[in-house]
Scaffold this active site. Structure first.
Site, PDB file in Angstrom:
ATOM      1  N   SER A   1       0.857  -1.179   0.000  1.00 14.21           N
ATOM      2  CA  SER A   1       0.000   0.000   0.000  1.00 14.21           C
ATOM      3  C   SER A   1       0.888   1.222   0.000  1.00 14.21           C
ATOM      4  O   SER A   1       2.050   1.167   0.449  1.00 14.21           O
ATOM      5  CB  SER A   1      -0.904   0.011   1.240  1.00 14.21           C
ATOM      6  OG  SER A   1      -1.554   1.259   1.401  1.00 14.21           O
TER       7      SER A   1
ATOM      8  N   TYR B   1      -1.915  -1.277  10.700  1.00 16.90           N
ATOM      9  CA  TYR B   1      -2.032  -1.484   9.257  1.00 16.90           C
ATOM     10  C   TYR B   1      -0.865  -0.832   8.512  1.00 16.90           C
ATOM     11  O   TYR B   1      -0.212  -1.476   7.675  1.00 16.90           O
ATOM     12  CB  TYR B   1      -3.357  -0.919   8.743  1.00 16.90           C
ATOM     13  CG  TYR B   1      -3.484  -0.977   7.237  1.00 16.90           C
ATOM     14  CD1 TYR B   1      -3.735  -2.179   6.600  1.00 16.90           C
ATOM     15  CD2 TYR B   1      -3.300   0.164   6.452  1.00 16.90           C
ATOM     16  CE1 TYR B   1      -3.825  -2.245   5.212  1.00 16.90           C
ATOM     17  CE2 TYR B   1      -3.392   0.108   5.075  1.00 16.90           C
ATOM     18  CZ  TYR B   1      -3.651  -1.100   4.459  1.00 16.90           C
ATOM     19  OH  TYR B   1      -3.729  -1.155   3.095  1.00 16.90           O
TER      20      TYR B   1
END
Length: 259
Positions: free
Chosen positions: A139, A152
């Site tokens: 990401s 995360y």
């Protein structure tokens, strides 16, 4: 010769579903992994109806420590080896880490880090033998500190670092290794994380289908990283222009505001 497959985790929704469609459309037989068996069966039927080879369906929760063993057993039973491995499964939760459920955040580590590492190492001999490829889905968060989604963001920093290291180790064996680093993508991820993206996220959106196409092309071209969308491509460059403390404060204000 043992039949070769592309193993895709998190294939029941979003980018994972689109990656399965892209690989199947390019002639790869796919092995689909996710928790929701009904969705996997529906996707497998769709791929087969479109003329693709019958997918192998492996319902499995990657948060469980025995999932790697179950995947390996299913592939052995089917008489196949992994040519391409796509570690797509992953999730996050929004909010202050100290206020969110601890066990849920540890599951993020189990899926985003432990399972990805397990499968990458477990099937590396297959990838080498078949001169295939490894695609790990990271990401843009992997480049940033992430107050408001601390675990995360940290997990995706691991994915970025681990994939680059695997690229260096597997390159002499002719294995392609790529990390996919998308920004906001309209999938079920946001709902599971617990927030509704606003306009500031919408302007950076790239569709899951476009992300999957760019990821496939990038892997086949053996790119180190794929950052879909012009807005996302400039983020790593922009980070060089500001102190880390400024970035930390800006991300904190953005992430922790009321959504």
């Amino acid at each position: 010769m043992t039949e070769r497959v592309t193993l895709i985790t998190g294939a029941s929704a979003g980018i994972g579903t689109e990656l399965a469609r892209v690989f199947a459309s390019k002639g790869h037989r796919v092995a689909l992994v996710a928790r929701r068996a009904d969705r996997l069966e529906a996707l497998a039927a769709e791929i087969k109806a479109a003329g693709g080879a019958a997918p192998i369906v492996i319902p499995c929760d990657l948060a469980q420590p025995d999932c790697g063993d179950r995947i390996a057993e299913a592939l052995t039973t089917s008489g196949v080896e992994v040519e391409y491995l796509v570690n797509n499964a992953g999730f996050g939760v929004f909010g202050r880490a100290i206020q969110r459920d601890r066990s849920n955040q540890l599951e993020i580590i189990a899926v985003n880090i432990r399972a990805l590492t397990d499968l990458s190492l477990r099937f590396s001999d297959h990838l080498i033998r078949n001169r295939g490829g490894l695609l790990n889905v990271g990401s843009i968060a992997g480049f940033l500190p992430g107050p408001g989604m601390a675990v995360y963001y940290a997990s995706k920093a691991y994915v970025l670092s681990f994939t680059e290291a695997m690229r260096a180790e597997l390159a002499p064996h002719g294995v392609r290794v790529t990390v996919l680093c998308p920004g906001p993508v309209p999938t079920e991820f946001q709902a599971r994380a617990g927030f509704n993206p606003g306009y500031d996220s919408a302007v950076l959106n790239v569709s899951p289908a476009d992300v999957a196409q760019q990821a496939y092309s990038g892997l086949m071209a053996n790119k180190r990283a794929v950052l879909p969308g012009l807005g996302i491509k400039i983020v790593p460059f922009m980070l060089r222009l500001f102190p880390r403390s400024f970035i930390l404060g800006a991300i904190g204000r953005f992430q922790l505001r009321q959504r």
